[in-house]
Design a protein around this motif. Structure first.
Motif, short mmCIF file in Angstrom:
data_model
loop_
_atom_site.label_atom_id
_atom_site.label_comp_id
_atom_site.label_asym_id
_atom_site.label_seq_id
_atom_site.Cartn_x
_atom_site.Cartn_y
_atom_site.Cartn_z
N GLY A 162 0.80 -1.21 0.00
CA GLY A 162 0.00 0.00 0.00
C GLY A 162 0.83 1.26 0.00
N SER A 163 2.16 1.12 -0.06
CA SER A 163 3.02 2.30 -0.01
C SER A 163 3.07 2.99 -1.35
CB SER A 163 4.44 1.89 0.42
OG SER A 163 4.99 1.01 -0.53
N VAL A 164 3.58 4.21 -1.34
CA VAL A 164 3.72 5.01 -2.54
C VAL A 164 5.15 4.93 -3.02
CG1 VAL A 164 3.53 7.30 -3.53
CG2 VAL A 164 1.87 6.55 -1.83
N THR A 165 5.36 4.52 -4.26
CA THR A 165 6.71 4.37 -4.79
C THR A 165 7.10 5.60 -5.60
OG1 THR A 165 8.11 3.03 -6.23
CG2 THR A 165 5.80 3.22 -6.86
N THR A 166 8.39 5.79 -5.74
CA THR A 166 8.89 6.91 -6.54
C THR A 166 9.46 6.43 -7.87
OG1 THR A 166 11.03 6.76 -5.42
CG2 THR A 166 9.41 8.30 -4.51
N ALA A 167 9.38 5.10 -8.16
CA ALA A 167 9.95 4.55 -9.38
C ALA A 167 9.08 4.86 -10.58
CB ALA A 167 10.13 3.03 -9.21
N GLN B 163 0.99 0.08 -7.87
CA GLN B 163 1.97 0.96 -8.51
C GLN B 163 1.62 2.44 -8.30
OE1 GLN B 163 2.69 -0.01 -12.62
NE2 GLN B 163 3.24 -2.12 -12.18
N ARG B 164 0.95 2.73 -7.20
CA ARG B 164 0.68 4.13 -6.89
C ARG B 164 2.00 4.85 -6.62
NH1 ARG B 164 -3.70 1.58 -4.24
NH2 ARG B 164 -5.75 2.34 -4.94
N SER B 165 2.15 6.04 -7.18
CA SER B 165 3.38 6.78 -7.01
C SER B 165 3.09 8.27 -6.95
CB SER B 165 4.35 6.49 -8.17
OG SER B 165 3.83 6.99 -9.38
N GLU B 166 4.04 9.03 -6.40
CA GLU B 166 3.89 10.48 -6.34
C GLU B 166 3.88 11.07 -7.75
OE1 GLU B 166 6.94 12.01 -3.87
OE2 GLU B 166 6.20 11.03 -2.04
N LEU B 167 4.71 10.50 -8.64
CA LEU B 167 4.74 10.98 -10.02
C LEU B 167 3.40 10.72 -10.71
CD1 LEU B 167 6.29 12.17 -12.41
CD2 LEU B 167 7.09 9.85 -12.94
#
Length: 221
Positions: free
Chosen positions: A8-13, A73-77
């Protein structure tokens, strides 16, 4: 790097979902150019190319969201690019089709264009204010906002497909109403975030008084 316990974390990749979103953005200038060629030369191949580009970009809007949710694949980008891709696609299409392209294409009403641009400008201003005041903007997706997006896409596709009838007027009116109301709801959410922020509260003075609230200009309670 995210592990099994960090689903459930947010990735930066750079994820697959982000690559799909970038593809959507790259389709926008192609769509605009094909529409311009069509209204200048009237060749149906250009209209079909523009229609395909817009339809693929609209479909990929759901695909990248599905990938992000179901494959973690939730991410900040992605949180930045996804709404940006939506705005660029729809604003480009609505503005382009609001001009008079007779006899090749019908035109979308200017009041729909004004409603969409006005709402987006208002939300962008609110985002900047909250970012500067609170430090982080929390956006809660609204069902009405999603409905407005779908109606705008359908109206654009209706024009590109050269369908006739009174349904286009119904679609544009519904899209404008949903766009305006959803904008007010997002504005209300922003006001609540500002009100809940400690920086919006009154600050005590050495003499026992209070300063004015930076967001209202009135003394805090």
């Amino acid at each position: 790097m995210s592990g099994p316990g960090c689903e459930g974390s947010v990735t930066t990749a750079m994820t697959t979902a982000n690559k799909v979103t970038i593809l959507r953005i790259l389709l926008i200038p192609f769509f605009v150019v094909e529409v311009l060629y069509y209204v200048q030369q009237g060749r149906e191949a250009y209209r079909f190319a523009a229609l395909a580009a817009f339809a693929v970009a609209a479909i990929l809007d759901g695909v990248d969201g599905f990938i992000a949710r179901h494959f973690h694949q939730r991410s900040e980008l992605g949180a930045l690019l996804d709404p940006l891709a939506d705005k660029l696609l729809l604003v480009s299409a609505v503005v382009l089709l609001s001009f008079d392209h007779a006899p090749y294409l019908q035109s979308l009403p200017l009041w729909l264009t004004g409603t969409i641009i006005g709402r987006d400008a208002l939300l962008l201003t609110g985002w900047v204010v909250i970012q500067m005041t609170v430090g982080k903007v929390v956006v809660r997706p609204r069902l009405l906002g999603k409905v407005a997006t779908v109606l705008q896409m359908v109206a654009v596709l209706w024009v590109l497909l050269k369908w006739r009838g009174a349904w286009l007027a119904v679609l544009t009116l519904a899209a404008a109403v949903c766009t305006g109301v959803s904008g007010l709801l997002y504005l209300w959410d922003g006001v609540r975030q500002l009100s809940a922020s400690p920086s919006s509260s009154a600050m005590p003075q050495p003499g026992g008084g209070v300063t004015n609230s930076p967001t209202t200009g009135r003394p805090g309670s």
